[in-house]
Design an enzyme around this catalytic site. Structure first.
Site, short mmCIF file in Angstrom:
data_model
loop_
_atom_site.label_atom_id
_atom_site.label_comp_id
_atom_site.label_asym_id
_atom_site.label_seq_id
_atom_site.Cartn_x
_atom_site.Cartn_y
_atom_site.Cartn_z
N LYS A 159 1.02 4.09 -2.93
CA LYS A 159 0.59 5.46 -2.64
C LYS A 159 1.74 6.45 -2.81
O LYS A 159 1.51 7.63 -3.15
CB LYS A 159 -0.01 5.54 -1.24
CG LYS A 159 -1.35 4.83 -1.12
CD LYS A 159 -2.39 5.36 -2.10
CE LYS A 159 -3.74 4.73 -1.89
NZ LYS A 159 -4.78 5.27 -2.82
N TYR A 171 0.83 -1.21 0.00
CA TYR A 171 0.00 0.00 0.00
C TYR A 171 0.86 1.25 0.00
O TYR A 171 0.66 2.16 -0.83
CB TYR A 171 -0.90 -0.03 1.24
CG TYR A 171 -1.84 1.15 1.34
CD1 TYR A 171 -2.93 1.28 0.48
CD2 TYR A 171 -1.67 2.12 2.33
CE1 TYR A 171 -3.81 2.34 0.59
CE2 TYR A 171 -2.56 3.19 2.45
CZ TYR A 171 -3.61 3.29 1.58
OH TYR A 171 -4.48 4.34 1.66
N ARG A 204 -2.79 4.59 16.87
CA ARG A 204 -1.76 5.23 16.06
C ARG A 204 -2.13 6.65 15.62
O ARG A 204 -1.36 7.34 14.97
CB ARG A 204 -1.40 4.38 14.85
CG ARG A 204 -2.42 4.37 13.72
CD ARG A 204 -1.97 3.41 12.62
NE ARG A 204 -2.82 3.53 11.44
CZ ARG A 204 -2.71 2.73 10.38
NH1 ARG A 204 -1.81 1.78 10.36
NH2 ARG A 204 -3.50 2.89 9.34
N ASP A 253 -12.56 6.04 9.23
CA ASP A 253 -13.53 5.01 9.61
C ASP A 253 -14.53 4.79 8.48
O ASP A 253 -15.65 5.31 8.50
CB ASP A 253 -14.25 5.42 10.90
CG ASP A 253 -14.93 4.24 11.58
OD1 ASP A 253 -14.79 3.11 11.08
OD2 ASP A 253 -15.58 4.47 12.60
N THR A 254 -14.12 4.01 7.49
CA THR A 254 -14.94 3.72 6.33
C THR A 254 -15.38 2.26 6.34
O THR A 254 -14.84 1.45 7.08
CB THR A 254 -14.14 3.98 5.03
OG1 THR A 254 -13.02 3.08 5.01
CG2 THR A 254 -13.65 5.42 4.97
#
Length: 244
Positions: free
Chosen positions: A150, A146, A204, A180-181
């Site tokens: 990105k 990831y 975190r 928060d998806t």
């Protein structure tokens, strides 16, 4: 209304940041084409003013080209589609890396290539790419694939910005922290201990909480609007303090 008279295309608009951003852009007066590969998620746009929903698989170049040819001249492109891979370098397979590059990077380039000619003809356009603070900005645990892809998005963003800065085109990236998806919820629930997994995600964030998609959407609106007309090639972090 800051975006009255402007036309926008949003990918991955079925939920999460894409959905919140499509609504925010429309609320500011833009005509929004909200797309997603999951057509069922687009039913939520029925009756919403200024939004037309359509299925679009951003991994299909021919579909992108065919769809964008049906649209009026675009002022705004929000490349929101992407995927998160969990794992460090030793857990990164070739297939994981290939898929993440196709969705997180190449699909963004394909959309940019499809809409740029029209923007250049009009002499204006704002391209907004979904990146992350987990990129070249900051390394985070278990985000090798990831973070790598990105970081590539940030390189793509700066490249497009540099090539077309003199022709009325702006290109910027949005770099959220942990939001928060529904996709985050799926990753959390895939853990053996979802409660501990959510706690770790929250821990975190120096603010002590996760972001909401509606807190990222105003940044997308700003970058889409003329208020940011002197801004290009930038990576905007909205990260709850991760990069302090």
């Amino acid at each position: 209304m800051r975006l009255k008279g402007k036309t926008a295309l949003v990918t991955a608009a079925g939920q999460g940041i894409g959905h919140a951003s499509a609504l925010a852009l429309a609320a500011e007066g833009a005509q929004v084409f909200a797309t997603d590969v999951n057509e069922a998620l687009l039913a939520r746009y029925a009756g919403v003013a200024n939004i037309r929903a359509a299925k679009l698989d951003v991994l299909d170049k021919a579909a992108i080209e065919a769809f964008t040819k049906t649209l009026p001249a675009l002022d705004i492109l929000f490349n929101c589609a992407g995927v998160v891979h969990n794992g460090a370098a030793l857990q990164a397979s070739d297939d994981d890396l290939d898929f993440a590059f196709r969705l997180n990077v190449r699909a963004q380039l394909w959309l940019i290539q499809a809409v740029l000619p029209g923007m250049l003809a009009a002499g204006r356009g704002s391209i907004i790419n979904m990146a992350s603070v987990c990129s070249s900005i900051k390394g985070l645990p278990n985000r090798c694939v990831y973070g790598t892809t990105k970081a590539a998005v940030l390189g793509l963003t700066k490249s497009v910005a540099a090539d077309y800065v003199g022709q009325g085109i702006r290109c910027n990236a949005v770099c959220p922290g942990t939001v928060d998806t529904p996709s985050l919820g799926e990753r959390i629930n895939a853990n053996a201990d979802p409660v501990e997994a959510r706690r770790a995600f929250i821990a975190r964030q120096p603010m002590g909480r996760l972001a909401q998609a509606e807190e990222i959407a105003p940044l997308v609106v700003f970058l889409a609007s003329d208020e940011s007309q002197f801004v290009t090639g930038q990576a905007y972090a909205a990260d709850g303090g991760i990069t302090i």
